[in-house]
Design an enzyme around this catalytic site. Structure first.
Site, PDB file in Angstrom:
ATOM      1  N   HIS A  82       0.879  -0.944  -0.106  1.00  0.00           N
ATOM      2  CA  HIS A  82      -0.266  -0.302  -0.037  1.00  0.00           C
ATOM      3  C   HIS A  82       1.430   1.114  -0.009  1.00  0.00           C
ATOM      4  O   HIS A  82       1.953   1.319   0.925  1.00  0.00           O
ATOM      5  CB  HIS A  82      -0.541  -0.052   1.180  1.00  0.00           C
ATOM      6  CG  HIS A  82      -1.871   1.830   1.595  1.00  0.00           C
ATOM      7  ND1 HIS A  82      -0.892   2.008   2.425  1.00  0.00           N
ATOM      8  CD2 HIS A  82      -2.889   1.841   1.421  1.00  0.00           C
ATOM      9  CE1 HIS A  82      -1.693   3.928   2.307  1.00  0.00           C
ATOM     10  NE2 HIS A  82      -3.368   2.907   1.452  1.00  0.00           N
ATOM     11  N   SER A  83       0.184   2.213  -1.197  1.00  0.00           N
ATOM     12  CA  SER A  83       1.262   3.287  -0.946  1.00  0.00           C
ATOM     13  C   SER A  83       2.763   3.267  -1.699  1.00  0.00           C
ATOM     14  O   SER A  83       2.597   2.555  -2.646  1.00  0.00           O
ATOM     15  CB  SER A  83       1.257   4.395   0.822  1.00  0.00           C
ATOM     16  OG  SER A  83       1.756   5.880   0.565  1.00  0.00           O
ATOM     17  N   LEU A  84       3.410   3.882  -0.174  1.00  0.00           N
ATOM     18  CA  LEU A  84       5.085   3.598  -1.108  1.00  0.00           C
ATOM     19  C   LEU A  84       5.082   2.122  -1.347  1.00  0.00           C
ATOM     20  O   LEU A  84       6.121   1.248  -1.997  1.00  0.00           O
ATOM     21  CB  LEU A  84       6.370   3.575   0.515  1.00  0.00           C
ATOM     22  CG  LEU A  84       7.338   3.338   0.149  1.00  0.00           C
ATOM     23  CD1 LEU A  84       8.024   4.146  -1.328  1.00  0.00           C
ATOM     24  CD2 LEU A  84       8.495   4.272   1.505  1.00  0.00           C
TER      25      LEU A  84
END
Length: 508
Positions: free
Chosen positions: A190-192
């Site tokens: 998730h995200s990074l």
């Protein structure tokens, strides 16, 4: 292309597995945040309480134990360093692996596995955490992750491999030892972590003799763009990115370059036409569509928002017809705003979304929603709760779902379906079809136009009007009963009487 299509098939099970793994990877850091939002919304006090809860609330071990219980309930088992044949000091106390190089030491990943009823390993999950850290070290870890993010944005060609090469090699060896191949390995984050997932896919052909080329890559909450901008890379790896149009992180790294302002770029491998309509979406906070420098827009980036929206999407009656090109608006309002806010496609003041006024799928929640279309052909679904659904212009499809709903077609030839509960349906102008489920509740049509509109009671199993009991119960009103079903049909006072015959119905 279907909404979650992956390698030519519906990939919703892989997305579900990814979200379960991602929820675990934060080790309970955001425990209770979903409940706080649903009750209080994103008011200033609630945001402060959330921040204080992350920094000071609860015991890290207790939160981790809760995360372990959740992921085990989803069918996953946490693997330790010893399970992978690595030194025990390669992980922290929660069995999380850190990046092995000094500049990437704050990168974090977990390894889990699924087993069948006979104890045979069936799938391995490698999940890379986003920009945050464990509760007992959240501030320093988040700062370190921010530095990692800068490293990532420079398009370090070996970001993920540099951080976890030994762990990935151990995952490969474990898969082979258990009779699995790369197609049984799920890489996600998730995200990074989602960007790192894509980074590994890009470099999979040059690492470990290309073993991970055929792994499953599901990135969440990131628009990190492969070099060729496609779903299938030149090296044969394939990526599915689950993200929202108004998630600011997608804007931050769109087109492979840092970008501080919002944008609405379409990517073949991404679900970037999904809008999550939260408490702030129709306010000035999202006027630019979602900019990474505007912290309020990060409310569309949280992992629990993705998990909630995913469940609404796959449970929709219309899921199978949704595609990557479909405009989909998902209701995500809190108790604080749900009662007086319409979930709809809106014209953002400073952002050209490219879809305002187009037909949309508008998906409600398990609460009492207000859902409204525009002047194109919309598909609107209420789910549970006592919903108010308005189609306005266009030939719309309205589905109430469970609950006592009010459906209004507006202009156009609309199809209004009640669902379970005691519902009120108003077709408006046009040739409308009123569809009723067999639920044993009393329903009502308020403006039936005889000779133009149709009543579909095929779900009742009726084959002729002769099987129905019909009696006049008011000016221009007829009450129909069949076994435990009751339907009141009103001509809206246009005629003093209403005479319903076979050609006014659709039968089984």
């Amino acid at each position: 292309m279907a909404l979650f299509e992956y390698r030519g098939q519906d990939g919703q099970h892989l997305v579900q597995d990814s979200l379960d793994l991602i929820n675990y990877a934060y080790h309970g850091l955001f425990e209770g945040e979903r409940e706080r939002y649903e009750e209080d919304g994103y008011i200033a006090l609630s945001l402060v309480e959330t921040g204080l809860g992350i920094l000071t609330g609860g015991d890290a071990v207790e939160r981790n134990n809760a995360a372990v219980a959740d992921v085990e309930a989803a069918g996953w088992t946490v693997l330790t360093a010893e399970d992978l044949g690595l030194p025990s000091d390669r992980t922290d106390a929660f069995h999380t692996f850190n990046g092995r190089t000094p500049q990437l030491q704050n990168a974090q990943a977990d390894v889990l596995a699924q087993y069948d009823e006979n104890g045979n390993m069936t799938q391995i999950g490698f999940v890379i955490r986003g920009t945050s850290g464990p509760l007992d070290n959240v501030v320093l870890d988040t700062v370190g992750d921010a530095l990692d993010y800068l490293e990532f944005l420079t398009r370090n060609p070996n970001y993920t491999i540099d951080a976890f090469s030994d762990v990935l090699e151990a995952v490969r060896d474990l898969a082979i030892a258990n009779g699995l191949d790369a197609s049984d390995v799920l890489i996600t984050g998730h995200s990074l972590g989602g960007g790192a997932t894509t980074n590994l896919a890009e470099n999979s052909d040059t690492f470990l003799d290309g073993f991970f080329v055929d792994a499953n890559y599901i990135g969440v909450a990131t628009h990190y763009v492969p070099e060729d901008g496609s779903s299938v890379l030149d090296n044969g790896a394939e990526i599915l990115s689950f993200d929202f149009e108004n998630d600011p992180v997608g804007a931050a790294i769109a087109n492979g370059l840092p970008n501080l302002l919002g944008n609405d770029t379409n990517f073949e491998f991404s679900t970037d036409n999904i809008v999550v309509f939260n408490d702030l979406y129709d306010t000035a906070a999202f006027a630019g569509g979602g900019e990474v420098i505007n912290l309020l827009t990060w409310t569309a980036h949280l992992d629990h928002v993705y998990l909630n929206a995913f469940q609404q999407l796959i449970q929709s009656e219309f899921y199978q017809e949704m595609t990557r090109d479909s405009l989909i608006i998902v209701a995500d309002l809190s108790d604080a705003r749900r009662g007086d806010t319409w979930v709809e496609d809106i014209d953002l003041a400073l952002a050209n979304t490219g879809h305002f006024g187009d037909g949309a799928y508008i998906i409600g929640s398990d609460f009492d929603d207000r859902l409204r279309g525009n002047n194109d052909d919309d598909t609107i679904e209420g789910f549970t709760g006592d919903d108010w659904i308005v189609g306005r212009g266009g030939d719309d499809r309205l589905l109430g779902g469970a609950g006592n709903d009010r459906l209004e077609g507006g202009w156009g030839d609309d199809r209004l379906t009640d669902g379970s509960g005691s519902d009120v349906l108003e077709g408006g102008w046009g040739e409308d079809v009123f569809v009723f489920m067999r639920d044993g509740d009393r329903d009502e049509i308020t403006d039936f136009n005889e000779g133009t509109d149709l009543i579909d009671i095929s779900a009742w199993g009726v084959q002729s009007a002769d099987e129905l009991s019909m009696r006049r119960t008011g000016w221009g009103e007829v009450t129909i009963t069949y076994e435990d079903e009751t339907l009141v049909v009103d001509s809206s006072g246009l005629l003093p009487w209403l005479s319903l015959e076979n050609n006014d119905f659709i039968f089984a």
